[in-house]
Scaffold this active site. Structure first.
Site, short mmCIF file in Angstrom:
data_model
loop_
_atom_site.label_atom_id
_atom_site.label_comp_id
_atom_site.label_asym_id
_atom_site.label_seq_id
_atom_site.Cartn_x
_atom_site.Cartn_y
_atom_site.Cartn_z
N LYS A 254 1.59 3.81 0.14
CA LYS A 254 2.83 4.01 0.90
C LYS A 254 3.96 4.43 -0.05
CE LYS A 254 1.33 0.59 4.36
NZ LYS A 254 1.58 -0.74 4.95
N TYR B 108 0.24 4.71 13.33
CA TYR B 108 0.39 3.29 13.66
C TYR B 108 0.56 3.07 15.16
CZ TYR B 108 0.85 1.79 8.76
OH TYR B 108 0.61 1.47 7.43
N PHE C 48 8.52 -4.76 14.75
CA PHE C 48 8.74 -4.15 13.44
C PHE C 48 8.34 -2.66 13.41
CE2 PHE C 48 4.54 -6.28 13.30
CZ PHE C 48 3.71 -5.21 12.99
N ARG D 240 -10.51 -3.30 2.50
CA ARG D 240 -9.54 -4.28 3.03
C ARG D 240 -9.45 -5.51 2.11
NH1 ARG D 240 -5.91 -3.18 7.14
NH2 ARG D 240 -6.11 -5.30 7.88
N THR E 63 -2.21 -8.72 4.86
CA THR E 63 -1.05 -7.89 5.23
C THR E 63 0.22 -8.41 4.56
OG1 THR E 63 -2.09 -7.47 7.35
CG2 THR E 63 0.27 -7.00 7.19
N ARG F 278 -2.22 -6.05 -2.97
CA ARG F 278 -0.97 -6.62 -2.46
C ARG F 278 -0.64 -7.94 -3.15
NH1 ARG F 278 -2.60 -5.31 3.79
NH2 ARG F 278 -1.66 -3.24 3.97
N ASN G 73 4.59 -3.36 1.39
CA ASN G 73 3.30 -3.87 0.90
C ASN G 73 2.38 -2.78 0.36
OD1 ASN G 73 2.55 -2.78 3.32
ND2 ASN G 73 1.53 -4.60 4.12
N HIS H 93 -1.97 1.14 2.60
CA HIS H 93 -2.65 1.03 3.90
C HIS H 93 -4.15 1.21 3.69
CE1 HIS H 93 -4.11 2.03 7.93
NE2 HIS H 93 -4.73 3.04 7.35
N GLU I 7 -8.52 7.98 11.48
CA GLU I 7 -7.44 8.24 10.51
C GLU I 7 -7.79 9.40 9.57
OE1 GLU I 7 -6.99 4.35 8.81
OE2 GLU I 7 -5.97 3.57 10.59
#
Ligand code: RTP
Ligand code: MG
Length: 194
Positions: free
Chosen positions: A54, A94, A102, A130, A136, A147, A157, A160, A171
């Site tokens: 990100k 998203y 949010f 993941r 998250t 993270r 964070n 993705h 995606e």
């Protein structure tokens, strides 16, 4: 032909379908209309996951560090690019979170600078990816995860990762043209897989 792993070679074409046809932002990033595009990997297909650093991760110079983790794990990079799409692309990316409080802030944050888009391939790449990302919320992320090691706030964070094979395929199709994905054979293949 059937390989010793039982995988048919060449594998069946993967047919992607997307509702993105009419979305100008997706059209701009991918450069063509994506519906029913097929490609045939030259090697037996392994699972692929979409990983995206990100804007905070890019700005903080974490691209190399994060890529190193996936590379040294043994996953194979099959696609990578920097992109800076507008909010419409992230609203699409998203979309499942559009009802969350949010969501607006998330889209603004994601569109606030360049992102590094990657596709990594390997056995269990989605679930393992993941785990490598961590939870998250960075506070809940274990040390040793990306993270857990590199961030503090959930709204910054850093990275993705696709949460299922189905969303990974969606995606990847959203962010990459088929010809941007490189089907290549790693010389480490037999040193990573038994
Ligand atoms: P991602 O999709 O970015 O990999 O993150 P994730 O699966 O771990 O979490 P998800 O529930 O899909 O949320 C997407 C991103 O939204 C932001 N978020 N903010 N303020 C909040 O409570 C909150 N919750 C989520 C995070 O940037 C999260 O990664
Ligand atoms: Mg998610």
């Amino acid at each position: 032909m059937v390989c010793k792993t039982g995988v048919k070679y060449p594998s069946e074409p993967i047919v992607f379908q997307s509702s993105a046809d009419s979305d100008p932002e997706v059209y701009r990033i991918r450069g063509f209309k994506p519906s029913k595009t097929a490609f045939v990997p030259k090697t037996p297909a392994r699972e692929r996951t979409y990983i995206m650093i990100k804007p905070d991760g890019v700005q903080r110079g974490l691209i190399g560090t994060i890529m190193e983790r996936f590379e040294t794990k043994g996953f194979k990079l099959v696609g990578m690019k920097l992109a800076q799409p507008g909010k419409a692309m992230f609203e699409k990316h998203y979309a499942d979170l559009s009802g969350k409080g949010f969501f607006k802030g998330l889209v603004e944050y994601a569109a606030s600078g360049p992102v590094c888009c990657m596709v990594w391939e390997g056995t269990n790449a989605v679930k393992t990816g993941r785990k490598m990302l961590g939870a998250t919320k960075p506070f809940d992320s274990e040390p040793g995860t990306i993270r857990g090691d590199f961030c503090i706030d959930v709204g910054r964070n850093v990275i993705h990762g696709s949460d299922s094979v189905e969303s990974a395929n969606h995606e990847i199709n959203l962010w990459f043209k088929p010809e941007e994905l490189v089907d290549w054979e790693s010389h480490s293949e037999s040193w990573v897989y038994e």
